[in-house]
Enzyme design. Structure first.
Site, PDB file in Angstrom:
ATOM      1  CB  THR A  93      -0.950   0.015   1.220  1.00 55.23           C
ATOM      2  OG1 THR A  93      -1.759   1.199   1.179  1.00 55.23           O
ATOM      3  CG2 THR A  93      -0.197  -0.017   2.526  1.00 55.23           C
ATOM      4  CG  HIS A 117       5.148 -11.339  16.744  1.00 54.13           C
ATOM      5  ND1 HIS A 117       6.107 -12.228  16.309  1.00 54.13           N
ATOM      6  CD2 HIS A 117       5.764 -10.545  17.665  1.00 54.13           C
ATOM      7  CE1 HIS A 117       7.255 -11.980  16.931  1.00 54.13           C
ATOM      8  NE2 HIS A 117       7.073 -10.960  17.763  1.00 54.13           N
TER       9      HIS A 117
END
Length: 409
Positions: free
Chosen positions: A320, A372
């Site tokens: 993006t 994560h």
């Protein structure tokens, strides 16, 4: 014969759409395949074409949520096309109401007698001093003294008005969010709540890319019909880094980690209905020309509202670019079910140390947000460093030391 037009399925797993806008009205004559409405799904805005020619009768309102297969309008296929090409019915003549007899007017109420005097709203010297210390205008205080006079006690009791409306307009509007926008909002909130999202940052010296574009952009555009932009460099740098760190090119499916041996790169594009994320398929097989051509094609289709659900489905990694709007730094949100997203930002000249010397260089901050749960810090940082290395040394790491061949010049 009245033909029932039902909502077709815009894609797999979509069971409901919303009527965003009718392009015709009840009583209009429509041609076969003419776009009669725009419908929003939770992934895209699509046009609804007429299945036959005839006079249309609408069965749903704008903003209605309708199930796939539900009847939304009727088309009278036996109706003849109006002469002169006018597809809208002539308005019915309105009856002119008869003149009503003039009613006797009621006498106007007498004007109220003012009870204020010259003293109303004026403050005593002691009150003026107190109001001045408090920063309060006497016009905001209602006096309790004789003839409305503001006394010292009134001034001591007075409190400053907080948030007093100013003289400007204070209107508001209320508009229902489209189904697409509601789905985007729902997905973004779920990502924040359901993933262990973390962001790591780095900076990129864009001078090498600036030099390459300055030298080859005109030749590249004249030969291929597309500009040599930044997206091809970033896309191919990400493809290289994804091969080096396959965990970043993976997703969670229940108790399993699914990794891909291909790189389908989603690119965020601003369209008329909001942010859309079409996919560049098998970016690992594309050259600079191939990436730039695909970016241009998808961006045009998104801006013109022609993007399909299939073109926005899949994707293993997202890029993006908030820099086109002036963003210096941000933490992009993961595009589910993907596990990572790269955020590009604006390019600003900043002082850096290069070969032991302080120089001014075009610097871009980049951000990698990642899940994560399956991507460790070592992999996320290593991935972003690999992207940085490729962008700062594109001739060697992205072009195999042969610029002309890489750019197909």
């Amino acid at each position: 014969m009245a033909l029932e037009m039902k909502v077709p399925s815009p894609g797999e797993s979509i069971t409901e759409v919303e009527i965003a806008q009718w392009l015709v009205e009840t009583g209009d004559y429509v041609e076969k395949d003419q776009a009669i409405a725009e419908v929003d799904s939770d992934k895209a805005t699509l046009e609804l074409p007429a299945e036959a020619s005839g006079i249309i009768t609408l069965m749903a309102e704008e903003g209605d949520a309708v199930a796939v297969g539900q009847v939304v309008c009727l088309i009278d296929t036996d109706a003849a096309k109006p002469e002169g090409g006018d597809t809208t019915p002539a308005p019915a003549a309105e009856e002119v109401p008869k003149a009503e007899e003039k009613k006797e007017e009621a006498p106007a109420p007498a004007a109220p007698v003012k009870t204020e005097t010259y003293a109303t709203g004026t403050a005593s010297p002691a009150a003026k001093k107190v109001l001045a210390e408090k920063g309060i205008d006497a016009s905001q205080i209602k006096g309790t003294g004789r003839d409305g006079r503001i006394t010292k006690a009134d001034a001591l009791d007075a409190k400053p008005s907080l948030g007093t409306p100013g003289p400007g307009a204070r209107g508001e509007s209320r508009k229902k969010l489209s189904m697409l926008r509601r789905k985007v909002a729902e997905r973004l909130v779920s990502v924040k709540n359901e993933t262990a999202m973390l962001t790591t940052f780095n900076e990129v010296d864009m001078q090498p890319i600036f030099d390459l574009r300055s030298q080859y952009k005109e030749t590249f555009k004249s030969k291929h019909g597309v500009s040599l932009g930044f997206m091809s460099f970033f896309t191919l740098a990400c493809v290289r880094a994804l091969k080096m760190y396959p965990a970043v090119n993976s997703m969670i499916d229940g108790d399993f980690m699914v990794s891909y041996d291909f790189q389908d790169i989603s690119i965020a594009v601003s369209g008329p209905k909001g942010l859309m994320v079409p996919v560049i398929r098998n970016a690992e097989n594309l050259s600079f020309r191939g990436v730039e051509s695909e970016v241009k094609r998808l961006a045009i289709r998104a801006r013109e509202g022609q993007i399909t659900v299939d073109e926005m489905t899949g994707g293993t990694f997202t890029i993006t670019n908030g820099g086109v709007f002036g963003s210096m730094l941000s933490t992009p949100i993961i595009n589910p079910p993907q596990s990572a997203i790269l955020g590009m930002h604006n390019i600003v000249e900043r002082p850096i140390v290069r070969d032991g010397q302080i120089v001014v260089a075009p610097i871009m901050y980049v951000a990698l947000s990642y899940d994560h749960r399956i991507i460790d810090g070592k992999e996320s940082v290593g991935f972003l460093v690999a992207v940085k290395e490729a962008l700062e040394n594109p001739e060697e790491l992205l072009m195999d030391n042969n610029v002309a061949r890489a750019l197909e010049l």
